[in-house]
Design an enzyme around this catalytic site. Structure first.
Site, short mmCIF file in Angstrom:
data_model
loop_
_atom_site.label_atom_id
_atom_site.label_comp_id
_atom_site.label_asym_id
_atom_site.label_seq_id
_atom_site.Cartn_x
_atom_site.Cartn_y
_atom_site.Cartn_z
N ASP A 1 -5.43 1.24 -6.89
CA ASP A 1 -4.14 2.05 -7.25
C ASP A 1 -4.01 3.97 -6.51
OD1 ASP A 1 -1.00 1.39 -6.41
OD2 ASP A 1 -1.14 2.37 -8.36
N ASP B 1 3.77 -2.50 0.13
CA ASP B 1 4.77 -0.41 0.43
C ASP B 1 5.26 -0.54 1.79
OD1 ASP B 1 4.53 -0.20 -2.24
OD2 ASP B 1 2.56 0.43 -2.25
N ASP C 1 -6.00 -5.86 -8.98
CA ASP C 1 -5.45 -4.72 -8.24
C ASP C 1 -6.03 -3.70 -9.46
OD1 ASP C 1 -4.12 -2.79 -6.83
OD2 ASP C 1 -2.58 -4.05 -6.01
N GLU D 1 -7.17 2.82 -2.62
CA GLU D 1 -5.92 3.18 -1.46
C GLU D 1 -5.40 4.63 -1.60
OE1 GLU D 1 -1.01 2.60 -2.49
OE2 GLU D 1 -2.00 2.81 -3.75
#
Length: 550
Positions: free
Chosen positions: A200, A325, A99, A251
């Protein structure tokens, strides 16, 4: 024919480390726990592991608030443990992506600690500072976690921007020194041998110089797909990503197909893929994501049709139902009642993974893990959920019962309960007390039970993933949606050359009669009921794929 880079034919398994496998009994998952379970992931059929953040962090937002990009959080182990994990992954001919969280840092990061000391500090411009306006915040922007997006810092009397938690100050990407530090950090991990990054909220990194008030405090029109985001990502790709054989996936909340092509278009030189959230946001309403509604199937089908047909030949899709999420897929899109849970989990697998794109499996999805079943606010840990509960309940907007129902339906904690490995105390996740309660159905749904049953959800996933591998119909075939207005039937064809598939999925607990699609339907390829299936009638939550003959 489309070129087949390795990431197009890969299967990604997402690990939320805190909840995957604890190896030392402290109730928190760790790197050595992941090593212990690598063969399980390999046997499933995954090629790539996406590891949610394991960096040093105060954990205001479960690791997405990074204090040190070059260190491993003590809860997860050491850098030596990470190096061993990477080695073990590669020895199994798998890959590992990290990430990359670079829209913001923790407020405990050394850069921010310096930045807040004085207006003339060399690190001041690493973050986004503004003077007060009429004695108040610089504008009316609301944080996505509730409250103002601005926090006044007493040291200098100025406000810093935080789209998320106040302990997550946004970095100033306009500053070339910030970008240089990020690229250096990326290179450090890539030189270690990691195989790419999931980035992210990467489409939030660019902020406008002018920051006017938003309608009802909404910062999205100014910060989502900001003014210089594509320049930054092309620079990142040029200076770092393109120099390695890696995969990059961004993302990107708030995307349309056209904006997605700007990020992931084959000729853009930015990212390989993007996560879009149109299908997961179909139930958003007057209270935002907080709802107990399920998606309306014709709307869900329309979203998938759009992304399958309009991205074709120009950019590559990510295929996912859930992540850390999102609520559990079988609870949101299928049916988690005991009599239908396994059937609908298999049906969802079949429905999604016969489309074009790279599959992403969130840990436990392959078992049919369902929502947590929490019934008390004291069971929740997620900062977003807790903030929303107090915001809506304290203001009288929703009563406690209604808000708890919403949390039980869509809270991020639904996906963050411990992985259910075994039918024993702690569900095989830990010998200690888990950091968050184990989900309510751990006795009925666990890996031990699934692996002992050849008709399990796990083995169904394995079969579907094997059918996908190097399959030109799935990699390259045309997608055509059938009967778009049907409220229970999701049906489509994939055709490539003289080969094709008819995919039939029943999203209801009622028997369905299938209209004649006008195709030469051949043998059954795979179905989620034992025995034969019919192309004329579908049973409750049945999913079946038939070959098409020409």
């Amino acid at each position: 024919m489309d070129k087949v880079e390795w990431w197009k034919d890969a299967v990604v398994y997402q690990i939320y480390p805190k909840s995957f496998q604890d190896s030392n009994g402290d109730g928190i998952g760790d790197l050595r726990g992941i090593i212990r379970r690598l063969d399980y992931i390999k046997t499933l059929g995954a090629d790539v592991i996406w590891l949610c953040p394991v960096y040093d962090s105060p954990n205001a937002d479960n690791g997405y608030d990074i204090r040190d990009y070059y260190s491993i959080h003590a809860d997860y182990g050491t850098m030596e443990d990470f190096d061993l994990l990477l080695k073990e992954v590669h020895q199994r001919d798998m890959k590992l992506i990290m990430d990359l969280v670079v829209n913001h840092t923790s407020d405990e990061h050394p850069w921010f600690q310096e930045s807040r000391k004085a207006k003339d500090n060399p690190y001041r411009d690493y973050y986004i500072w503004r003077e007060a306006k009429d004695g108040h915040e610089p504008n009316n922007w609301s944080s996505w976690f509730g409250g103002s997006a601005w926090e006044m810092d007493p040291a200098t009397g100025m406000y810093y921007l935080h789209i998320f938690h106040k302990k997550q100050p946004d970095l100033n990407w306009e500053n070339p020194s910030v970008r240089a530090e990020i690229y250096k950090m990326m290179e450090w991990w890539l030189n270690k041998g990691v195989d790419g990054f999931r980035m992210d909220v990467i489409n939030l990194i660019s902020k406008p110089e002018q920051m006017p008030d938003g309608i009802n405090g909404d910062l999205s029109p100014y910060c989502v797909n900001g003014p210089n985001v594509h320049r930054y990502l092309r620079e990142m790709n040029r200076q770092v990503s393109a120099r390695y054989d890696i995969m990059t996936v961004g993302e990107c909340p708030g995307l349309t197909v056209e904006t997605a092509k700007k990020y992931a278009g084959y000729d853009r030189g930015e990212l390989h893929m993007v996560f879009q959230f149109e299908h997961t946001g179909l139930t958003d309403g007057i209270y935002g994501k907080w709802t107990t509604q399920s998606p309306y199937l014709p709307d869900l089908k329309a979203v998938f049709e759009k992304w399958q047909t309009q991205m074709r030949g120009e950019a590559w899709n990510c295929l996912f139902w859930g992540n850390h999420d999102q609520p559990r897929a079988v609870s949101k899109f299928g049916c988690d009642l005991p009599e239908y849970r396994d059937l609908s989990a298999k049906m969802l697998c079949l429905c999604l993974y016969f489309m074009q794109g790279t599959p992403y499996i969130y840990q436990g999805e392959e078992l049919g893990m369902a929502n947590a079943g929490f019934f008390d606010i004291g069971q929740y840990k997620d900062v977003e959920s807790l903030n929303a509960y107090h915001s809506f309940v304290d203001s009288g907007t929703l009563d406690k019962r209604a808000m708890l129902d919403c949390l039980a339906h869509v809270s991020r904690d639904n996906a963050r309960t411990p992985m259910q490995w075994e039918n024993n105390a702690g569900a095989g996740f830990t010998q200690g007390t888990p950091w968050i309660s184990v989900g309510a159905n751990w006795r009925a749904v666990n890996a031990e039970r699934e692996l002992s049953n050849p008709d399990s959800v796990y083995y169904f996933y394995q079969k579907v993933l094997r059918l996908r591998k190097n399959n030109p119909v799935i990699l390259h075939g045309d997608f055509r949606l059938l009967w778009p207005e049907d409220e229970a039937l999701f049906a489509y064809t994939r055709i490539y050359g003289n080969k094709g598939y008819l995919v039939l999925c029943n999203f209801s607990d009622k028997e369905l009669r299938i209209p004649d699609p006008g195709l030469n339907i051949g043998p059954l390829l795979i179905g989620n009921y034992s025995g034969q299936a019919s192309s004329h009638i579908l049973r409750a939550y049945e999913g079946a794929v038939f070959t098409i003959t020409f």
